[in-house]
Write a protein that holds these residues in place. Sequence first.
Motif, PDB file in Angstrom:
ATOM      1  N   LEU A 155      59.236 -28.596  23.655  1.00 12.73           N
ATOM      2  CA  LEU A 155      58.868 -28.303  22.270  1.00 12.73           C
ATOM      3  C   LEU A 155      60.056 -28.499  21.335  1.00 12.73           C
ATOM      4  CD1 LEU A 155      56.655 -25.104  22.751  1.00 12.73           C
ATOM      5  CD2 LEU A 155      55.895 -27.447  22.301  1.00 12.73           C
ATOM      6  N   ASN A 156      61.253 -28.108  21.788  1.00  9.69           N
ATOM      7  CA  ASN A 156      62.453 -28.342  20.982  1.00  9.69           C
ATOM      8  C   ASN A 156      62.644 -29.825  20.691  1.00  9.69           C
ATOM      9  OD1 ASN A 156      63.001 -25.591  21.083  1.00  9.69           O
ATOM     10  ND2 ASN A 156      64.469 -25.768  22.753  1.00  9.69           N
ATOM     11  N   SER A 157      62.520 -30.645  21.730  1.00  7.07           N
ATOM     12  CA  SER A 157      62.717 -32.081  21.564  1.00  7.07           C
ATOM     13  C   SER A 157      61.662 -32.688  20.647  1.00  7.07           C
ATOM     14  CB  SER A 157      62.686 -32.776  22.928  1.00  7.07           C
ATOM     15  OG  SER A 157      63.863 -32.520  23.661  1.00  7.07           O
ATOM     16  N   VAL A 158      60.413 -32.257  20.819  1.00 10.50           N
ATOM     17  CA  VAL A 158      59.330 -32.795  19.983  1.00 10.50           C
ATOM     18  C   VAL A 158      59.575 -32.453  18.517  1.00 10.50           C
ATOM     19  CG1 VAL A 158      56.873 -32.598  19.438  1.00 10.50           C
ATOM     20  CG2 VAL A 158      57.608 -32.818  21.811  1.00 10.50           C
ATOM     21  N   PHE A 159      59.901 -31.198  18.241  1.00  4.77           N
ATOM     22  CA  PHE A 159      60.114 -30.785  16.853  1.00  4.77           C
ATOM     23  C   PHE A 159      61.331 -31.478  16.253  1.00  4.77           C
ATOM     24  CE2 PHE A 159      62.095 -27.989  13.695  1.00  4.77           C
ATOM     25  CZ  PHE A 159      61.048 -27.866  12.792  1.00  4.77           C
ATOM     26  N   ILE A 166      62.931 -42.569  19.333  1.00  4.00           N
ATOM     27  CA  ILE A 166      63.524 -42.750  20.654  1.00  4.00           C
ATOM     28  C   ILE A 166      64.980 -42.301  20.653  1.00  4.00           C
ATOM     29  CG2 ILE A 166      64.262 -44.497  22.329  1.00  4.00           C
ATOM     30  CD1 ILE A 166      61.693 -46.004  21.726  1.00  4.00           C
ATOM     31  N   PHE A 167      65.724 -42.630  19.588  1.00  4.29           N
ATOM     32  CA  PHE A 167      67.114 -42.187  19.497  1.00  4.29           C
ATOM     33  C   PHE A 167      67.186 -40.662  19.487  1.00  4.29           C
ATOM     34  CE2 PHE A 167      70.539 -40.528  16.874  1.00  4.29           C
ATOM     35  CZ  PHE A 167      71.654 -41.089  17.464  1.00  4.29           C
ATOM     36  N   CYS A 168      66.354 -40.021  18.642  1.00  3.97           N
ATOM     37  CA  CYS A 168      66.377 -38.562  18.553  1.00  3.97           C
ATOM     38  C   CYS A 168      65.958 -37.918  19.874  1.00  3.97           C
ATOM     39  CB  CYS A 168      65.444 -38.100  17.429  1.00  3.97           C
ATOM     40  SG  CYS A 168      65.909 -38.655  15.770  1.00  3.97           S
ATOM     41  N   TRP A 169      65.008 -38.522  20.550  1.00 11.51           N
ATOM     42  CA  TRP A 169      64.505 -37.942  21.795  1.00 11.51           C
ATOM     43  C   TRP A 169      65.531 -38.052  22.924  1.00 11.51           C
ATOM     44  CZ3 TRP A 169      60.113 -35.210  22.889  1.00 11.51           C
ATOM     45  CH2 TRP A 169      59.774 -35.059  24.246  1.00 11.51           C
ATOM     46  N   ASN A 170      66.250 -39.159  22.987  1.00 15.88           N
ATOM     47  CA  ASN A 170      67.154 -39.419  24.112  1.00 15.88           C
ATOM     48  C   ASN A 170      68.587 -38.967  23.866  1.00 15.88           C
ATOM     49  OD1 ASN A 170      65.131 -40.619  25.642  1.00 15.88           O
ATOM     50  ND2 ASN A 170      65.550 -42.662  24.830  1.00 15.88           N
ATOM     51  N   GLU A 171      68.944 -38.621  22.628  1.00 18.66           N
ATOM     52  CA  GLU A 171      70.340 -38.286  22.335  1.00 18.66           C
ATOM     53  C   GLU A 171      70.805 -37.101  23.182  1.00 18.66           C
ATOM     54  OE1 GLU A 171      73.984 -37.132  20.941  1.00 18.66           O
ATOM     55  OE2 GLU A 171      72.259 -35.790  20.736  1.00 18.66           O
ATOM     56  N   PHE A 172      72.007 -37.209  23.708  1.00 11.96           N
ATOM     57  CA  PHE A 172      72.500 -36.214  24.665  1.00 11.96           C
ATOM     58  C   PHE A 172      73.741 -35.480  24.182  1.00 11.96           C
ATOM     59  CE2 PHE A 172      75.196 -35.037  28.269  1.00 11.96           C
ATOM     60  CZ  PHE A 172      74.320 -34.265  29.023  1.00 11.96           C
ATOM     61  N   LEU A 173      74.723 -36.199  23.651  1.00  9.80           N
ATOM     62  CA  LEU A 173      76.030 -35.599  23.379  1.00  9.80           C
ATOM     63  C   LEU A 173      75.956 -34.499  22.318  1.00  9.80           C
ATOM     64  CD1 LEU A 173      79.053 -35.603  23.921  1.00  9.80           C
ATOM     65  CD2 LEU A 173      79.312 -37.369  22.165  1.00  9.80           C
ATOM     66  N   PHE A 174      75.320 -34.780  21.180  1.00  8.37           N
ATOM     67  CA  PHE A 174      75.209 -33.770  20.130  1.00  8.37           C
ATOM     68  C   PHE A 174      74.409 -32.564  20.614  1.00  8.37           C
ATOM     69  CE2 PHE A 174      75.655 -37.016  16.426  1.00  8.37           C
ATOM     70  CZ  PHE A 174      76.970 -37.228  16.806  1.00  8.37           C
ATOM     71  N   ALA A 175      73.309 -32.843  21.333  1.00  9.15           N
ATOM     72  CA  ALA A 175      72.474 -31.752  21.831  1.00  9.15           C
ATOM     73  C   ALA A 175      73.234 -30.883  22.824  1.00  9.15           C
ATOM     74  CB  ALA A 175      71.210 -32.312  22.480  1.00  9.15           C
ATOM     75  N   LEU A 176      74.062 -31.491  23.653  1.00 12.79           N
ATOM     76  CA  LEU A 176      74.866 -30.738  24.616  1.00 12.79           C
ATOM     77  C   LEU A 176      75.921 -29.890  23.916  1.00 12.79           C
ATOM     78  CD1 LEU A 176      75.740 -30.182  27.583  1.00 12.79           C
ATOM     79  CD2 LEU A 176      77.235 -32.190  27.383  1.00 12.79           C
ATOM     80  N   THR A 177      76.481 -30.400  22.822  1.00 13.08           N
ATOM     81  CA  THR A 177      77.577 -29.720  22.135  1.00 13.08           C
ATOM     82  C   THR A 177      77.084 -28.604  21.218  1.00 13.08           C
ATOM     83  OG1 THR A 177      78.817 -31.801  22.155  1.00 13.08           O
ATOM     84  CG2 THR A 177      79.602 -30.074  20.681  1.00 13.08           C
ATOM     85  N   PHE A 178      75.988 -28.851  20.506  1.00  9.73           N
ATOM     86  CA  PHE A 178      75.544 -27.907  19.477  1.00  9.73           C
ATOM     87  C   PHE A 178      74.499 -26.913  19.984  1.00  9.73           C
ATOM     88  CE2 PHE A 178      76.342 -31.715  16.502  1.00  9.73           C
ATOM     89  CZ  PHE A 178      77.707 -31.472  16.549  1.00  9.73           C
ATOM     90  N   MET A 179      73.903 -27.157  21.130  1.00  7.90           N
ATOM     91  CA  MET A 179      72.887 -26.256  21.664  1.00  7.90           C
ATOM     92  C   MET A 179      73.395 -25.673  22.983  1.00  7.90           C
ATOM     93  SD  MET A 179      70.520 -26.267  19.446  1.00  7.90           S
ATOM     94  CE  MET A 179      69.764 -27.228  18.140  1.00  7.90           C
ATOM     95  N   THR A 180      73.884 -24.462  22.939  1.00  6.06           N
ATOM     96  CA  THR A 180      74.505 -23.855  24.120  1.00  6.06           C
ATOM     97  C   THR A 180      73.555 -22.935  24.875  1.00  6.06           C
ATOM     98  OG1 THR A 180      75.410 -22.085  22.722  1.00  6.06           O
ATOM     99  CG2 THR A 180      76.811 -24.013  23.102  1.00  6.06           C
ATOM    100  N   ARG A 181      72.508 -22.447  24.224  1.00  4.50           N
ATOM    101  CA  ARG A 181      71.542 -21.591  24.898  1.00  4.50           C
ATOM    102  C   ARG A 181      70.481 -22.428  25.595  1.00  4.50           C
ATOM    103  NH1 ARG A 181      71.477 -18.138  20.033  1.00  4.50           N
ATOM    104  NH2 ARG A 181      69.495 -19.130  19.515  1.00  4.50           N
TER     105      ARG A 181
END
Length: 278
Positions: free
Chosen positions: A71-75, A204-219
């Motif tokens: 749901l996070n990724s979809v939104f 597709i870019f927003c869905w697959n992006e990894f680095l920003f999501a790993l850095t800014f989302m810690t929970r």
Amino acid sequence: MKRKKFLSICLVLGVGVVVFFSLAPFLWQVVTSLKPSNEIFSRPVRYIPSHLDLSAYVKIFSRHPFARQILNSVFIACAGTFLCLFASSLASYALARLRLRGGRGFLLFLLFLSLFPPVVLIVPLYEMVSTFGLMNNYLALIIPYAALNVPFATWVLTSFFRQIPEALEDAAKVDGLSRLGILVRIILPLSAPALATTAILVFIFCWNEFLFALTFMTRATSRTVPVGIAMLSGASQYEIPWDQISAATVLTTLPLVAFVVLFQRRIVEGLTAGAVKG
């Protein structure tokens, strides 16, 4: 006739081979996700499981907050795509119709920005996200995703907007439409193929992006799907749950497939638009 038939058969076989090799990694993930755990590393390799085992799909939802991560990724992907298209549509219309001084040079600058590697922005973005208290907040990803794709989307949409006859806008002005009204009621509907093509690429870019999501989302409950898959763990730190990883990969690929199938006709129209002048 025989030669044409032979060439047609060769073409079909060639396309079949290319499609098979393109789909092979995904098909292997599907097979692995349905295998019993003891058959994943069996020797010789079992290409067809002895029986279908859906326990991997149950585990990723029962042991991990995977449903929340989907749901996070979809939104985030939908919001980032919408924000990007909103901003780039306004910018593209201005560049296509207002004849701004230096507009051509600005388009080339946008093209250069679209080639800029996002990884170099991670440190200043982290400082900004921390300063504004946006850690584990959806805006920490939505705004950067949209901003990073605006140059590319603007460059694509500007080229498409310029192909729309200005006579349509002149007639709309006679009817009393403003610039914004012309954009919303005439330009955007006529540009549906280009918007669909741009939207799928941004999504597709927003869905697959990894680095920003790993850095800014810690929970764990704030993570997106790519990070959630990378963080999947087994019963111990020495176990890699390949069955769960495969199941998660299959499930996260399905939304992209559905998105492409849903907008398939528009995407093809957008890719071929302008190829033939008539």
